[in-house]
Each structure stands twice: as structure tokens, then as C-alpha cells.
Design an enzyme around this catalytic site. Structure first.
Site, PDB file in Angstrom:
ATOM      1  N   ASP A 295       0.871  -1.275  -0.169  1.00  0.00           N
ATOM      2  CA  ASP A 295       0.079  -0.084  -0.065  1.00  0.00           C
ATOM      3  C   ASP A 295       0.924   1.184   0.177  1.00  0.00           C
ATOM      4  O   ASP A 295       2.072   1.177   0.221  1.00  0.00           O
ATOM      5  CB  ASP A 295      -0.904   0.132   1.173  1.00  0.00           C
TER       6      ASP A 295
ATOM      7  N   ASP B 262      -0.426   5.028   1.034  1.00  0.00           N
ATOM      8  CA  ASP B 262      -0.663   6.162   2.109  1.00  0.00           C
ATOM      9  C   ASP B 262      -0.664   5.210   3.446  1.00  0.00           C
ATOM     10  O   ASP B 262      -1.644   4.353   3.531  1.00  0.00           O
ATOM     11  CB  ASP B 262      -1.975   6.845   1.975  1.00  0.00           C
TER      12      ASP B 262
END
Length: 216
Positions: free
Chosen positions: A13, A15
């Protein structure tokens, strides 16, 4: 406690996992919540890890989704232009360097422009393989993005390890049949397979037969 994990591919991922964009995300979404008369605490519970239009659909369930899509496009443009306070999650640069010869990809709810802006602001280089908002039809916690990442890398889902921070992201990785390393103390509450405080607690060794991760 030390854990050793074997994998053939890593899905990351962005953020909250590679870049800390909390300041700008919460600043802009709290402004949005005020304009719509929503409880800011509820908004902050929902937005992390999801595509913006999906968050809007949850928060304003009776609204025409076409409006959500239009407002999300505006939000993405604003977020892309505002990278004040976006910094590297400790250890992210070193992890990306360690993985450069191993199968790995970013799987993010951001679009290409936003991913590029935030990675650049944090001083990070995105891997060649990425799954962004444009790549999928369903937002996390749907597993589509992680399953697509595995297919793109040519690796079975069970042989992939996900790095995630949000509840929606952890759920997506687990639903894809992957082991999930939660990043950040808050990830303990999301049911990740393993948790590290940040990426400085991850060591990587790559070999022809796969990737060995050591979590400390």
C-alpha cells in the site's frame, strides 16, 4: 518477538504504509466533512484506505453516485496539488531498495497522478509495477487490487505478502488470501497477520527461490 516470513512477491500500500500523508488527507477531508455537515470523527473512521468516491458513498448513502464521482475527481486534483506535510514512513526507502530485484508492486487507492505526487514528495521512487485507482472497479476492502497485483507479477496470492496500515486495506489483503503485515501500532486492531511499528523493523533478503522477511 522476531518473525521470519517467506514469500515470492510483496504488495505495498502507499498512504500510511510507504508515505505518511495523514496531515493533508485529514485536512482536506475535514474541510469536506464541514461543507456537508458530517461528524468529523465518523469521516476519519471511514476515509483511510478507500477510494474517495467509495468513502463518500458510505458517508452519504442517499446521494447520487455520479455526484460522488465528480467530487472525488475534484478531491484527487486538490490532493495531488497539496503535498505539504507528506513524508516517508521510516524505513520505506530502504525497503524499496531491498526489494528492487524481487517481484513487488504498489497497490493503492490513489490514482496515478496522486501516487506520483506523494511518492515524489516523500523522496521515494515507485516500483515499475503499480495498481492504482484507474486499474480496478472496486475499492478496498474489496480484494480486487491485490489479486490484480498478484496476477501482474505472475505469483499465486498465497505466495504474496501485503504491507498495509488501514482497516480497509488489511481486510482487502486477507480477503485476497494473502498474509498481511500491518504497519503502525494502530494496525493491531485491524486483524493483520503480523504488525510492525514502522518499516525500520523489516529486513529483507532476496534469493532465487523467493524473499525472506524478518520482522523485529
Amino acid at each position: 518477538m522476531t518473525h521470519s516470513i517467506r514469500a515470492r512477491a510483496i504488495l505495498l500500500d502507499m498512504d500510511g504504509t510507504l508515505v505518511d500523508s495523514t496531515a493533508v488527507v485529514e485536512r482536506l477531508w475535514l474541510r469536506w466533512s464541514e461543507a456537508h455537515g458530517l461528524d468529523p470523527r465518523r469521516v476519519l473512521e471511514v476515509i483511510h484506505g478507500r477510494q474517495g468516491h467509495q468513502s463518500m458513498a458510505i458517508l452519504l448513502p442517499d446521494r447520487d453516485h455520479a455526484i460522488n464521482l465528480a467530487e472525488n475527481a475534484e478531491m484527487l486534483a486538490t490532493e495531488t496539488a497539496d503535498v505539504e506535510g507528506v513524508v516517508e514512513i521510516p524505513g520505506a526507502a530502504a525497503l524499496l531498495v531491498a526489494l528492487q530485484d524481487a517481484p513487488h508492486a504498489i497497490v493503492t487507492s490513489a490514482d496515478v497522478a496522486l501516487m506520483t505526487a506523494r511518492m515524489h514528495a516523500a523522496g521515494l521512487t515507485a516500483p515499475a509495477m503499480t495498481v492504482t485507482a484507474e486499474s480496478v472497479s472496486a475499492s478496498k476492502p474489496d480484494p480486487e487490487g491485490f489479486l490484480l497485483g498478484a496476477r501482474m507479477l505472475g505469483i499465486e496470492p498465497a505466495d504474496c505478502v501485503v504491507f498495509e496500515d488501514s482497516e480497509a486495506g488489511v481486510q482487502a489483503g486477507l480477503a485476497a488470501g494473502m498474509r498481511v503485515i500491518g504497519v503502525g501500532a494502530h494496525a493491531h486492531a485491524h486483524g493483520a497477520t503480523f504488525v510492525v511499528d514502522d518499516l525500520t523493523h523489516v529486513q529483507v533478503r532476496t534469493a532465487q527461490d523467493g524473499i525472506e522477511l524478518t520482522l523485529r
